[in-house]
Scaffold this motif. Structure first.
Motif, short mmCIF file in Angstrom:
data_model
loop_
_atom_site.label_atom_id
_atom_site.label_comp_id
_atom_site.label_asym_id
_atom_site.label_seq_id
_atom_site.Cartn_x
_atom_site.Cartn_y
_atom_site.Cartn_z
N GLY A 15 0.43 33.41 46.90
CA GLY A 15 -0.98 33.26 47.29
C GLY A 15 -1.58 34.60 47.67
N CYS A 64 2.56 32.53 39.37
CA CYS A 64 3.49 31.51 39.86
C CYS A 64 2.73 30.36 40.52
CB CYS A 64 4.48 32.10 40.87
SG CYS A 64 5.50 30.86 41.69
N VAL A 66 3.51 27.57 42.98
CA VAL A 66 4.63 27.30 43.90
C VAL A 66 5.09 25.85 43.88
CG1 VAL A 66 4.04 29.22 45.45
CG2 VAL A 66 3.10 26.93 45.91
N SER A 142 2.05 28.43 58.16
CA SER A 142 1.60 27.12 58.63
C SER A 142 0.14 27.28 59.05
CB SER A 142 2.50 26.62 59.76
OG SER A 142 2.05 25.38 60.23
N GLY A 187 -5.22 30.61 63.34
CA GLY A 187 -6.42 29.84 63.66
C GLY A 187 -7.42 30.04 62.54
N PHE A 188 -8.69 30.14 62.87
CA PHE A 188 -9.73 30.24 61.85
C PHE A 188 -9.87 31.70 61.39
CE2 PHE A 188 -14.07 30.27 60.23
CZ PHE A 188 -13.95 29.23 59.33
N ILE A 189 -9.59 31.94 60.10
CA ILE A 189 -9.55 33.30 59.54
C ILE A 189 -10.53 33.41 58.38
CG2 ILE A 189 -8.03 35.10 58.57
CD1 ILE A 189 -7.11 34.05 61.36
N MET A 193 -10.75 30.90 51.30
CA MET A 193 -10.57 29.48 51.61
C MET A 193 -11.63 28.96 52.59
SD MET A 193 -7.19 27.61 53.20
CE MET A 193 -6.13 27.62 51.76
P1 NAP Z 1 -6.98 31.82 49.99
O1 NAP Z 1 -7.65 33.14 49.98
O2 NAP Z 1 -7.56 30.67 49.28
O3 NAP Z 1 -5.48 32.09 49.49
C1 NAP Z 1 -4.62 31.11 49.01
C2 NAP Z 1 -4.22 31.50 47.60
O4 NAP Z 1 -3.18 30.59 47.17
C3 NAP Z 1 -5.36 31.38 46.60
O5 NAP Z 1 -5.41 32.51 45.75
C4 NAP Z 1 -4.99 30.13 45.84
O6 NAP Z 1 -5.53 30.04 44.54
C5 NAP Z 1 -3.49 30.26 45.82
N1 NAP Z 1 -2.86 29.02 45.40
C6 NAP Z 1 -3.34 27.74 45.45
N2 NAP Z 1 -2.47 26.89 44.90
C7 NAP Z 1 -1.40 27.61 44.52
C8 NAP Z 1 -0.19 27.30 43.89
N3 NAP Z 1 0.11 26.04 43.54
N4 NAP Z 1 0.70 28.29 43.65
C9 NAP Z 1 0.42 29.55 43.97
N5 NAP Z 1 -0.75 29.94 44.55
C10 NAP Z 1 -1.64 28.97 44.83
O7 NAP Z 1 -6.78 31.31 51.48
P2 NAP Z 1 -6.14 31.93 52.80
O8 NAP Z 1 -7.01 31.51 53.90
O9 NAP Z 1 -5.79 33.36 52.62
O10 NAP Z 1 -4.83 31.03 52.89
C11 NAP Z 1 -3.51 31.54 52.92
C12 NAP Z 1 -2.67 30.57 53.71
O11 NAP Z 1 -3.12 30.56 55.07
C13 NAP Z 1 -2.73 29.12 53.24
O12 NAP Z 1 -1.44 28.56 53.30
C14 NAP Z 1 -3.64 28.47 54.27
O13 NAP Z 1 -3.41 27.09 54.38
C15 NAP Z 1 -3.25 29.23 55.51
N6 NAP Z 1 -4.23 29.20 56.60
C16 NAP Z 1 -5.48 29.71 56.44
C17 NAP Z 1 -6.37 29.67 57.52
C18 NAP Z 1 -7.78 30.21 57.42
O14 NAP Z 1 -8.57 29.97 58.35
N7 NAP Z 1 -8.13 30.94 56.37
C19 NAP Z 1 -5.97 29.12 58.73
C20 NAP Z 1 -4.68 28.61 58.85
C21 NAP Z 1 -3.81 28.67 57.79
P3 NAP Z 1 -6.87 29.12 44.34
O15 NAP Z 1 -7.99 29.92 44.93
O16 NAP Z 1 -6.94 28.96 42.86
O17 NAP Z 1 -6.64 27.81 45.07
#
Ligand code: NAP
Length: 251
Positions: A15, A64, A66, A142, A187-189, A193
């Protein structure tokens, strides 16, 4: 960002086309590690690689999904074929579409396939490669959704609780093999997403209201914890869900 001594080490980040994963990939490279950048988004993943190599770092992209076991194995194999070993892995890929009804079975299933099964498949393949070179460190992503209830998203909520369970499992399973397994609970980042929220002043303010530090977190504030958890500075830390949330869960 604090830099650690990771010259000669190899990290993979899932990701990593944007958001937290991109920051993590940059942070590992900034500490001297060679990085396999991975995602389902190829073009943006290659952008992450360019950001790293433009700064003099070493990185390669591997497509990939996942949730697909063969795709995960190919990712780990690429790390070993490209750079000779695997020392650190950040299982960070995730999905969270607040517009979708997670009580719809296909939506529920896809969320768990990516957010929970994906982490299990990655840990399994990564640990095998790490065992072959004497150990390593894994960090799963997480969320505070892994610690507290979310009335809107049953699958995301359950999946992120599950990631903490898998982290504790892995920590125990490989404790004597030199593999540490931890997770972060952001938390909220501000990332792609959360675009849908950060584009709305009203929704952004409501997020700040539940964050005592009165601001939204930055991806690099999660990335620095990921690198620390993999570094020798955290050599006795395993099975730990590290909360990085501006105080949200302290309320
Ligand atoms: P993000 O920028 O959307 O990054 C997630 C990446 O994972 C995206 O490029 C997404 O592609 C990719 N992805 C989705 N499905 C996948 C798959 N099957 N295999 C491989 N890659 C895949 O969001 P982020 O906020 O940085 O999130 C990173 C992690 O932090 C996530 O696990 C999220 O749940 C966690 N998190 C985020 C926050 C927040 O507030 N941002 C808070 C708590 C936890 P697509 O764009 O095509 O889906």
């Amino acid at each position: 960002m604090i830099h650690y001594q990771m010259d000669g080490k190899v990290a993979l980040v899932t990701g990593a086309s944007g958001g937290i994963g991109r920051s993590a990939a940059q942070a590992f490279a900034g500490s001297g590690a060679s990085v396999v950048v991975s995602d389902v988004q190829e073009e943006k993943g290659e952008e992450t690689v360019k950001l790293i190599t433009d700064e003099g770092g070493k990185a390669a992209f591997q497509l990939c999904d996942v949730s697909d076991e063969a795709s995960v194995q190919a990712l780990v194999d690429r790390a070993v074929s490209e750079y000779g070993r695997l020392d650190f892995a950040v299982n960070n890929a995730g999905i969270n579409d607040i517009a979708k009804d997670e009580y719809e079975l296909d939506v529920w299933q896809r969320s768990l396939d990516v957010n929970l099964t994906g982490v299990m498949l990655c840990m399994k393949a990564e640990a095998e490669a790490m065992l072959a070179s004497g150990g390593g460190a894994i960090v799963n992503t997480s969320s505070i959704n892994g610690l507290i209830g979310n009335p809107m998203q049953p699958a995301y909520n359950a999946g992120k609780h599950g990631v903490i369970g898998l982290t504790r499992h892995g920590a125990l399973k490989w404790a004597k093999d030199g593999i540490r397994v931890n997770c972060v609970c952001p938390g909220f980042i501000e990332t792609p997403m959360t675009d849908i929220i950060t584009k709305s002043a009203k929704l952004t303010n409501s997020m700040k209201l539940i964050t005592p530090m009165d601001r939204i977190g930055k991806p690099e504030e999660i990335a620095s914890a990921m690198v620390w958890l993999c570094s020798d500075a955290a050599s006795f830390v395993t099975g730990h869900p590290m909360v990085i949330d501006g105080g949200a869960t302290a309320m």
